[in-house]
Design a protein around this motif. Structure first.
Motif, PDB file in Angstrom:
ATOM      1  N   GLY A  19      34.182  37.716  35.849  1.00  0.00           N
ATOM      2  CA  GLY A  19      34.654  38.255  37.124  1.00  0.00           C
ATOM      3  C   GLY A  19      35.848  37.521  37.704  1.00  0.00           C
ATOM      4  O   GLY A  19      35.836  37.130  38.870  1.00  0.00           O
ATOM      5  N   VAL A  20      36.892  37.336  36.900  1.00  0.00           N
ATOM      6  CA  VAL A  20      38.101  36.654  37.365  1.00  0.00           C
ATOM      7  C   VAL A  20      38.805  37.515  38.417  1.00  0.00           C
ATOM      8  O   VAL A  20      38.976  38.717  38.256  1.00  0.00           O
ATOM      9  CB  VAL A  20      39.067  36.376  36.188  1.00  0.00           C
ATOM     10  CG1 VAL A  20      40.427  35.894  36.694  1.00  0.00           C
ATOM     11  CG2 VAL A  20      38.448  35.351  35.247  1.00  0.00           C
ATOM     12  N   GLU A  21      39.213  36.863  39.511  1.00  0.00           N
ATOM     13  CA  GLU A  21      39.936  37.527  40.603  1.00  0.00           C
ATOM     14  C   GLU A  21      41.236  36.759  40.846  1.00  0.00           C
ATOM     15  O   GLU A  21      41.220  35.542  41.005  1.00  0.00           O
ATOM     16  CB  GLU A  21      39.103  37.520  41.893  1.00  0.00           C
ATOM     17  CG  GLU A  21      37.724  38.148  41.775  1.00  0.00           C
ATOM     18  CD  GLU A  21      37.730  39.636  42.131  1.00  0.00           C
ATOM     19  OE1 GLU A  21      38.738  40.095  42.708  1.00  0.00           O
ATOM     20  OE2 GLU A  21      36.732  40.313  41.823  1.00  0.00           O
ATOM     21  N   LEU A  22      42.364  37.495  40.857  1.00  0.00           N
ATOM     22  CA  LEU A  22      43.652  36.843  41.047  1.00  0.00           C
ATOM     23  C   LEU A  22      44.659  37.868  41.554  1.00  0.00           C
ATOM     24  O   LEU A  22      44.708  38.997  41.062  1.00  0.00           O
ATOM     25  CB  LEU A  22      44.136  36.260  39.711  1.00  0.00           C
ATOM     26  CG  LEU A  22      45.172  35.149  39.709  1.00  0.00           C
ATOM     27  CD1 LEU A  22      44.703  33.943  40.507  1.00  0.00           C
ATOM     28  CD2 LEU A  22      45.493  34.739  38.275  1.00  0.00           C
ATOM     29  N   SER A  23      45.447  37.488  42.557  1.00  0.00           N
ATOM     30  CA  SER A  23      46.505  38.355  43.087  1.00  0.00           C
ATOM     31  C   SER A  23      47.807  37.579  43.098  1.00  0.00           C
ATOM     32  O   SER A  23      47.865  36.462  43.637  1.00  0.00           O
ATOM     33  CB  SER A  23      46.174  38.830  44.502  1.00  0.00           C
ATOM     34  OG  SER A  23      45.025  39.641  44.501  1.00  0.00           O
ATOM     35  N   LEU A  24      48.859  38.170  42.501  1.00  0.00           N
ATOM     36  CA  LEU A  24      50.142  37.480  42.387  1.00  0.00           C
ATOM     37  C   LEU A  24      51.264  38.376  42.884  1.00  0.00           C
ATOM     38  O   LEU A  24      51.417  39.505  42.423  1.00  0.00           O
ATOM     39  CB  LEU A  24      50.411  37.091  40.919  1.00  0.00           C
ATOM     40  CG  LEU A  24      49.352  36.222  40.233  1.00  0.00           C
ATOM     41  CD1 LEU A  24      49.672  36.053  38.768  1.00  0.00           C
ATOM     42  CD2 LEU A  24      49.279  34.876  40.908  1.00  0.00           C
ATOM     43  N   GLU A  25      52.036  37.845  43.818  1.00  0.00           N
ATOM     44  CA  GLU A  25      53.188  38.571  44.334  1.00  0.00           C
ATOM     45  C   GLU A  25      54.345  38.502  43.336  1.00  0.00           C
ATOM     46  O   GLU A  25      54.429  37.580  42.513  1.00  0.00           O
ATOM     47  CB  GLU A  25      53.643  37.955  45.663  1.00  0.00           C
ATOM     48  CG  GLU A  25      52.612  38.018  46.777  1.00  0.00           C
ATOM     49  CD  GLU A  25      52.516  39.388  47.416  1.00  0.00           C
ATOM     50  OE1 GLU A  25      53.359  40.253  47.086  1.00  0.00           O
ATOM     51  OE2 GLU A  25      51.615  39.582  48.242  1.00  0.00           O
ATOM     52  N   GLU A  26      55.249  39.473  43.428  1.00  0.00           N
ATOM     53  CA  GLU A  26      56.459  39.414  42.620  1.00  0.00           C
ATOM     54  C   GLU A  26      57.250  38.164  43.003  1.00  0.00           C
ATOM     55  O   GLU A  26      57.289  37.758  44.151  1.00  0.00           O
ATOM     56  CB  GLU A  26      57.301  40.666  42.864  1.00  0.00           C
ATOM     57  CG  GLU A  26      56.640  41.940  42.348  1.00  0.00           C
ATOM     58  CD  GLU A  26      57.408  43.176  42.744  1.00  0.00           C
ATOM     59  OE1 GLU A  26      58.517  43.369  42.229  1.00  0.00           O
ATOM     60  OE2 GLU A  26      56.897  43.953  43.578  1.00  0.00           O
ATOM     61  N   GLY A  27      57.875  37.565  42.004  1.00  0.00           N
ATOM     62  CA  GLY A  27      58.642  36.351  42.249  1.00  0.00           C
ATOM     63  C   GLY A  27      57.790  35.113  42.412  1.00  0.00           C
ATOM     64  O   GLY A  27      58.251  34.120  42.966  1.00  0.00           O
ATOM     65  N   SER A  28      56.545  35.164  41.927  1.00  0.00           N
ATOM     66  CA  SER A  28      55.665  33.992  42.037  1.00  0.00           C
ATOM     67  C   SER A  28      55.384  33.403  40.659  1.00  0.00           C
ATOM     68  O   SER A  28      55.391  34.109  39.651  1.00  0.00           O
ATOM     69  CB  SER A  28      54.345  34.364  42.725  1.00  0.00           C
ATOM     70  OG  SER A  28      53.617  35.294  41.955  1.00  0.00           O
ATOM     71  N   ILE A  29      55.149  32.106  40.652  1.00  0.00           N
ATOM     72  CA  ILE A  29      54.826  31.390  39.416  1.00  0.00           C
ATOM     73  C   ILE A  29      53.466  30.733  39.608  1.00  0.00           C
ATOM     74  O   ILE A  29      53.285  29.909  40.506  1.00  0.00           O
ATOM     75  CB  ILE A  29      55.871  30.307  39.100  1.00  0.00           C
ATOM     76  CG1 ILE A  29      57.274  30.916  39.027  1.00  0.00           C
ATOM     77  CG2 ILE A  29      55.535  29.606  37.785  1.00  0.00           C
ATOM     78  CD1 ILE A  29      58.381  29.883  38.911  1.00  0.00           C
ATOM     79  N   VAL A  30      52.514  31.109  38.774  1.00  0.00           N
ATOM     80  CA  VAL A  30      51.178  30.542  38.882  1.00  0.00           C
ATOM     81  C   VAL A  30      50.832  29.814  37.583  1.00  0.00           C
ATOM     82  O   VAL A  30      51.122  30.292  36.482  1.00  0.00           O
ATOM     83  CB  VAL A  30      50.108  31.617  39.188  1.00  0.00           C
ATOM     84  CG1 VAL A  30      49.994  32.633  38.076  1.00  0.00           C
ATOM     85  CG2 VAL A  30      48.748  30.981  39.455  1.00  0.00           C
ATOM     86  N   GLY A  31      50.269  28.630  37.725  1.00  0.00           N
ATOM     87  CA  GLY A  31      49.795  27.885  36.573  1.00  0.00           C
ATOM     88  C   GLY A  31      48.308  28.118  36.382  1.00  0.00           C
ATOM     89  O   GLY A  31      47.563  28.236  37.357  1.00  0.00           O
TER      90      GLY A  31
END
Length: 211
Positions: A19-31
């Motif tokens: 049940g992985v949950e993740l939200s990423l905006e455009e122009g974002s860098i997530v490690g």
């Protein structure tokens, strides 16, 4: 926005992602940080539509398609008797960019067969091909492995460029300092779940974690 909701993956009745949950905006860098077996590669394979999953992965409100994702894998396969120049020619007709700057900075012998490249040189070649694809979602799985000091700093520049182009960049690395240097946020993946998200001003707390 890239949204991952209740992502679950199971192999042979063994759950890998819970049940992985993740939200990423455009122009974002997530490690993505986690020890071996935490589910990082399974997460990336799910985003790239390489493995069956349940849950939802959406891009800009619609189901994410593989055609929107560029994936730099940890180990890149090349036909042994192909030159670097021939490899990059497969990406012609994609993004019209001047790759001369990158090939010169990386000092790649494009006329030579790839089988004679070091692992770091192969990583650099694959990265240039990835840039030419010009996808909105970019996955970099251990991109710093085998890359020399100079190459690491060029990689930093490339990641910043992707951000400036409003792309989503997802990076995994065992070298935590490289994530500190490049990421807006870092997600800790543990036992198939996102345990916690760290913002830039919280990165110092990651030094106390054991992986």
């Amino acid at each position: 926005m890239l949204e991952i909701k209740n992502l679950q993956v199971e192999f042979k009745n063994q759950k890998v992602l819970h049940g992985v949950e993740l939200s990423l905006e455009e122009g974002s860098i997530v490690g993505i940080l986690g020890k071996n077996g935490a589910g990082k590669t399974t997460l990336f394979d799910s985003l790239y539509q390489n493995t069956p999953f349940s849950g939802n992965i959406s891009w800009q409100g619609k189901a994410l398609k593989r055609s929107s994702v560029s994936y730099l894998e940890t180990e890149n396969y090349f036909y042994p008797y192909i030159t670097g120049e021939e490899y990059l020619s497969y990406f012609s007709g994609q993004k019209e960019i001047d790759i001369t700057e990158f090939t010169e900075k990386f000092n790649l012998p494009l006329k030579k067969y790839v089988q004679y490249y070091s692992s770091g040189m192969k990583k650099k070649l694959a990265l240039i091909g990835m840039l030419m694809l010009d996808k909105p979602v970019n996955i970099l799985d251990e991109p710093f492995n085998g890359v020399d000091f100079e190459g690491v700093h060029i990689l930093y520049d490339i990641i910043k460029q992707l951000k400036s182009e409003n792309k989503v960049v997802i990076i995994s690395s065992h070298i935590i300092e490289t994530l500190f240097h490049t990421c807006d946020t870092i997600a800790v993946l543990k036992d198939g779940r996102i345990e916690k998200m760290y913002e830039k001003d919280e990165f110092s707390g990651l030094n106390t974690l054991k992986f």
